[in-house]
Design a protein around this motif. Structure first.
Motif, PDB file in Angstrom:
ATOM      1  N   ALA A  64     -53.325 -43.629  -5.618  1.00  0.00           N
ATOM      2  CA  ALA A  64     -53.053 -43.178  -4.277  1.00  0.00           C
ATOM      3  C   ALA A  64     -52.561 -42.172  -4.073  1.00  0.00           C
ATOM      4  CB  ALA A  64     -52.155 -44.496  -3.587  1.00  0.00           C
ATOM      5  N   ALA A  65     -51.519 -41.726  -5.111  1.00  0.00           N
ATOM      6  CA  ALA A  65     -50.905 -40.632  -4.896  1.00  0.00           C
ATOM      7  C   ALA A  65     -51.735 -39.330  -5.272  1.00  0.00           C
ATOM      8  CB  ALA A  65     -49.610 -40.319  -6.033  1.00  0.00           C
ATOM      9  N   PHE A  66     -52.626 -39.305  -6.181  1.00  0.00           N
ATOM     10  CA  PHE A  66     -53.680 -38.217  -6.451  1.00  0.00           C
ATOM     11  C   PHE A  66     -54.496 -38.092  -5.434  1.00  0.00           C
ATOM     12  CE2 PHE A  66     -57.390 -36.796  -8.668  1.00  0.00           C
ATOM     13  CZ  PHE A  66     -56.962 -35.642  -8.928  1.00  0.00           C
ATOM     14  N   LEU A  67     -55.114 -39.257  -4.870  1.00  0.00           N
ATOM     15  CA  LEU A  67     -55.993 -39.280  -3.551  1.00  0.00           C
ATOM     16  C   LEU A  67     -55.629 -38.420  -2.751  1.00  0.00           C
ATOM     17  CD1 LEU A  67     -58.776 -40.256  -2.722  1.00  0.00           C
ATOM     18  CD2 LEU A  67     -57.633 -42.110  -1.587  1.00  0.00           C
ATOM     19  N   ARG A  68     -54.391 -38.091  -2.025  1.00  0.00           N
ATOM     20  CA  ARG A  68     -53.893 -37.602  -1.073  1.00  0.00           C
ATOM     21  C   ARG A  68     -54.044 -36.148  -1.490  1.00  0.00           C
ATOM     22  NH1 ARG A  68     -49.863 -41.655  -1.043  1.00  0.00           N
ATOM     23  NH2 ARG A  68     -48.741 -40.767  -2.443  1.00  0.00           N
ATOM     24  N   HIS A  69     -53.576 -35.693  -2.788  1.00  0.00           N
ATOM     25  CA  HIS A  69     -53.745 -34.541  -3.150  1.00  0.00           C
ATOM     26  C   HIS A  69     -55.367 -33.951  -3.098  1.00  0.00           C
ATOM     27  CE1 HIS A  69     -49.623 -33.874  -3.790  1.00  0.00           C
ATOM     28  NE2 HIS A  69     -49.619 -35.078  -4.735  1.00  0.00           N
ATOM     29  N   ALA A  70     -56.112 -34.881  -3.676  1.00  0.00           N
ATOM     30  CA  ALA A  70     -57.627 -34.550  -3.840  1.00  0.00           C
ATOM     31  C   ALA A  70     -58.163 -34.329  -2.452  1.00  0.00           C
ATOM     32  CB  ALA A  70     -58.177 -35.509  -4.729  1.00  0.00           C
ATOM     33  N   ARG A  71     -57.976 -35.231  -1.583  1.00  0.00           N
ATOM     34  CA  ARG A  71     -58.499 -35.164  -0.206  1.00  0.00           C
ATOM     35  C   ARG A  71     -58.049 -33.623   0.455  1.00  0.00           C
ATOM     36  NH1 ARG A  71     -60.975 -39.421   1.139  1.00  0.00           N
ATOM     37  NH2 ARG A  71     -60.314 -41.553   1.058  1.00  0.00           N
ATOM     38  N   ALA A  72     -56.694 -33.249   0.310  1.00  0.00           N
ATOM     39  CA  ALA A  72     -56.356 -32.096   0.762  1.00  0.00           C
ATOM     40  C   ALA A  72     -57.066 -30.786   0.132  1.00  0.00           C
ATOM     41  CB  ALA A  72     -54.842 -31.982   0.521  1.00  0.00           C
ATOM     42  N   ILE A  73     -57.399 -30.785  -1.195  1.00  0.00           N
ATOM     43  CA  ILE A  73     -58.161 -29.871  -1.931  1.00  0.00           C
ATOM     44  C   ILE A  73     -59.339 -30.040  -1.212  1.00  0.00           C
ATOM     45  CG2 ILE A  73     -59.033 -29.019  -4.258  1.00  0.00           C
ATOM     46  CD1 ILE A  73     -56.262 -30.213  -5.248  1.00  0.00           C
ATOM     47  N   LEU A  74     -60.258 -30.884  -1.280  1.00  0.00           N
ATOM     48  CA  LEU A  74     -61.678 -30.906  -0.834  1.00  0.00           C
ATOM     49  C   LEU A  74     -61.468 -30.474   0.485  1.00  0.00           C
ATOM     50  CD1 LEU A  74     -62.474 -34.436  -2.497  1.00  0.00           C
ATOM     51  CD2 LEU A  74     -63.271 -32.212  -3.010  1.00  0.00           C
ATOM     52  N   ALA A  75     -60.474 -31.010   1.174  1.00  0.00           N
ATOM     53  CA  ALA A  75     -60.609 -30.502   2.785  1.00  0.00           C
ATOM     54  C   ALA A  75     -60.394 -28.798   2.743  1.00  0.00           C
ATOM     55  CB  ALA A  75     -59.414 -30.946   3.700  1.00  0.00           C
ATOM     56  N   SER A  76     -59.544 -28.405   1.859  1.00  0.00           N
ATOM     57  CA  SER A  76     -59.123 -26.852   2.001  1.00  0.00           C
ATOM     58  C   SER A  76     -60.669 -26.182   1.596  1.00  0.00           C
ATOM     59  CB  SER A  76     -58.258 -26.667   0.749  1.00  0.00           C
ATOM     60  OG  SER A  76     -57.183 -26.980   1.384  1.00  0.00           O
ATOM     61  N   VAL A  77     -61.347 -26.789   0.660  1.00  0.00           N
ATOM     62  CA  VAL A  77     -62.652 -26.155   0.167  1.00  0.00           C
ATOM     63  C   VAL A  77     -63.622 -26.055   1.242  1.00  0.00           C
ATOM     64  CG1 VAL A  77     -64.348 -26.447  -1.456  1.00  0.00           C
ATOM     65  CG2 VAL A  77     -62.347 -26.808  -2.217  1.00  0.00           C
ATOM     66  N   ASP A  78     -63.610 -27.311   1.984  1.00  0.00           N
ATOM     67  CA  ASP A  78     -64.523 -27.480   3.202  1.00  0.00           C
ATOM     68  C   ASP A  78     -64.272 -26.301   4.120  1.00  0.00           C
ATOM     69  OD1 ASP A  78     -66.020 -29.540   2.089  1.00  0.00           O
ATOM     70  OD2 ASP A  78     -65.083 -30.924   3.329  1.00  0.00           O
ATOM     71  N   GLN A  79     -63.114 -26.250   4.407  1.00  0.00           N
ATOM     72  CA  GLN A  79     -62.435 -25.208   5.556  1.00  0.00           C
ATOM     73  C   GLN A  79     -63.036 -23.817   5.119  1.00  0.00           C
ATOM     74  OE1 GLN A  79     -58.455 -25.348   6.095  1.00  0.00           O
ATOM     75  NE2 GLN A  79     -58.495 -23.760   7.731  1.00  0.00           N
ATOM     76  N   ALA A  80     -62.866 -23.549   3.439  1.00  0.00           N
ATOM     77  CA  ALA A  80     -63.120 -22.297   3.349  1.00  0.00           C
ATOM     78  C   ALA A  80     -64.558 -21.954   3.423  1.00  0.00           C
ATOM     79  CB  ALA A  80     -62.781 -22.009   1.950  1.00  0.00           C
ATOM     80  N   GLU A  81     -65.413 -23.202   3.053  1.00  0.00           N
ATOM     81  CA  GLU A  81     -66.984 -23.089   3.290  1.00  0.00           C
ATOM     82  C   GLU A  81     -67.312 -22.664   4.499  1.00  0.00           C
ATOM     83  OE1 GLU A  81     -68.619 -26.276   1.287  1.00  0.00           O
ATOM     84  OE2 GLU A  81     -68.341 -25.425  -0.650  1.00  0.00           O
ATOM     85  N   GLU A  82     -66.475 -23.445   5.754  1.00  0.00           N
ATOM     86  CA  GLU A  82     -66.826 -23.406   6.796  1.00  0.00           C
ATOM     87  C   GLU A  82     -66.558 -21.912   7.503  1.00  0.00           C
ATOM     88  OE1 GLU A  82     -67.791 -24.582  10.772  1.00  0.00           O
ATOM     89  OE2 GLU A  82     -68.227 -25.523   8.720  1.00  0.00           O
ATOM     90  N   GLN A  83     -65.389 -21.607   7.002  1.00  0.00           N
ATOM     91  CA  GLN A  83     -64.842 -20.190   7.661  1.00  0.00           C
ATOM     92  C   GLN A  83     -65.991 -19.096   7.198  1.00  0.00           C
ATOM     93  OE1 GLN A  83     -60.931 -19.742   6.131  1.00  0.00           O
ATOM     94  NE2 GLN A  83     -60.254 -20.907   7.845  1.00  0.00           N
ATOM     95  N   MET A  84     -66.318 -19.181   5.957  1.00  0.00           N
ATOM     96  CA  MET A  84     -67.703 -18.286   5.607  1.00  0.00           C
ATOM     97  C   MET A  84     -68.754 -18.434   6.210  1.00  0.00           C
ATOM     98  SD  MET A  84     -65.816 -16.498   3.409  1.00  0.00           S
ATOM     99  CE  MET A  84     -67.227 -15.433   3.148  1.00  0.00           C
ATOM    100  N   ALA A  85     -69.152 -19.684   6.555  1.00  0.00           N
ATOM    101  CA  ALA A  85     -70.510 -19.833   7.224  1.00  0.00           C
ATOM    102  C   ALA A  85     -70.285 -19.316   8.779  1.00  0.00           C
ATOM    103  CB  ALA A  85     -70.715 -21.562   7.320  1.00  0.00           C
ATOM    104  N   ALA A  86     -69.098 -19.638   9.185  1.00  0.00           N
ATOM    105  CA  ALA A  86     -68.812 -19.105  10.443  1.00  0.00           C
ATOM    106  C   ALA A  86     -68.932 -17.721  10.767  1.00  0.00           C
ATOM    107  CB  ALA A  86     -67.582 -19.497  11.086  1.00  0.00           C
ATOM    108  N   ARG A  87     -68.613 -16.908   9.861  1.00  0.00           N
ATOM    109  CA  ARG A  87     -68.741 -15.616   9.495  1.00  0.00           C
ATOM    110  C   ARG A  87     -70.243 -14.981   9.679  1.00  0.00           C
ATOM    111  NH1 ARG A  87     -64.084 -12.398   7.735  1.00  0.00           N
ATOM    112  NH2 ARG A  87     -65.451 -10.923   6.688  1.00  0.00           N
ATOM    113  N   ARG A  88     -70.809 -15.922   8.882  1.00  0.00           N
ATOM    114  CA  ARG A  88     -72.392 -15.681   9.203  1.00  0.00           C
ATOM    115  C   ARG A  88     -73.090 -16.196  10.633  1.00  0.00           C
ATOM    116  NH1 ARG A  88     -71.683 -17.839   4.058  1.00  0.00           N
ATOM    117  NH2 ARG A  88     -73.237 -19.696   4.766  1.00  0.00           N
ATOM    118  N   GLU A  89     -72.166 -16.969  11.174  1.00  0.00           N
ATOM    119  CA  GLU A  89     -72.543 -17.614  12.595  1.00  0.00           C
ATOM    120  C   GLU A  89     -73.720 -18.597  12.213  1.00  0.00           C
ATOM    121  OE1 GLU A  89     -73.939 -14.464  15.171  1.00  0.00           O
ATOM    122  OE2 GLU A  89     -71.880 -13.836  15.423  1.00  0.00           O
TER     123      GLU A  89
END
Length: 299
Positions: A64-89
């Motif tokens: 349970a403790a590791f899951l919280r960290h894993a979700r945060a990391i995966l969300a950060s990766v999603d956010q980074a991908e989203e931001q790069m995609a947004a730059r390409r519209e």
């Protein structure tokens, strides 16, 4: 140690799906591949993350403790991908959408194909719940809610307003007669909601209040009530967004039209203000509003 994103993604998918098989289907991988990823992850962490029983998998305290960290990391990766995609519209990635079954079937589903053609890199996940869901608990990015909003922590974007009408099928009226006044409804089969009670307030006057009916047959689903009405099962009060075509084609007819109040339910798209998915949410809501037109649900 070098834990990989694939291993964290496999772990999160197993937890979300409740089994290794479900995770394999979600990630389009083999069961053995998911199992090996979990084994490598636990080996690198030198701990047991999931306790395997004969029926299900359960998180350990460490898991349970590791899951919280894993979700945060995966969300950060999603956010980074989203931001790069947004730059390409070009918005991309998964967008989880929640709505009550009638809204999903009558409003969202007909627009999915067109949205997919315009935004091919956005992966839609459509979920239906008759009640109000916790967006974080259900891992929902955007939800469509009908009626007054209660959660002030959510950002709300108005989509339109949908009028309520009292309806019945021609077959029901032929068998039971057509009520000429609101007080005659009590002698009929009334189709209503089992919760919340406010949905059983019909747009008719009862003194200084709205007419509150006691359903003969109750359901949690507006779509179930619509189907009952179409089958001649009784009189119902439903929103225009789900009955317009039924009325246009004569399958349902409005009752007491000259006595019906112009009562309209607000429709809102809701999501968290600090969401990292604003590009995906924005393009989806924008497309919906554009496709529905300026009048949205109004007539």
């Amino acid at each position: 140690m070098k834990i990989t994103l694939d291993e964290m993604q496999a772990f999160a998918a197993v937890v979300d799906g409740g089994s290794i098989t479900a995770a394999a289907e979600q990630l389009a991988q083999t069961v053995s591949g998911i199992s090996r990823a979990l084994g490598r992850l636990e080996g690198k962490l030198h701990t047991t993350l999931l306790r395997r029983t004969t029926r299900r998998l359960e998180l350990t305290e460490e898991g349970a403790a590791f899951l919280r960290h894993a979700r945060a990391i995966l969300a950060s990766v999603d956010q980074a991908e989203e931001q790069m995609a947004a730059r390409r519209e070009q918005p991309s990635g998964r967008l989880r959408v929640d709505a009550a079954t009638p809204f999903m079937l009558h409003v969202i589903v007909p627009l999915v194909a067109g949205f997919g053609r315009r935004y091919p890199q956005v992966e839609l996940e459509l979920n239906s719940n008759e009640g109000i869901v916790d967006l974080i608990e259900k891992r929902t990015d955007v939800a469509f809610r009908i009626g007054a909003l209660r959660d002030s922590t959510l950002h709300a974007r108005p989509i339109g307003r949908s009028r309520l009408r009292v309806l019945a099928s021609p077959a029901y009226l032929a068998q039971h007669g057509t009520p000429a006044a609101a007080d005659e409804l009590a002698r009929h089969v009334l189709l209503g909601f089992n919760q919340p009670e406010s949905l059983n307030d019909w747009p008719l006057r009862d003194g200084d209040e709205l007419l509150h009916i006691k359903p003969t047959v109750a359901s949690s689903s507006g779509e179930t009530l619509r189907q009952l009405a179409l089958a001649g099962g009784g009189i119902v009060c439903l929103s225009d967004f789900m009955t317009r075509r039924d009325r246009e084609e004569g399958r349902l007819v409005q009752l007491l039209a000259d006595r019906t109040l112009d009562l309209r339910q607000p429709v809102n798209a809701v999501y968290y203000r600090n969401t990292a998915l604003s590009s995906r949410i924005g393009c989806f809501v924008d497309y919906l509003v554009e496709a529905l037109g300026e009048r949205a649900f109004d007539e």
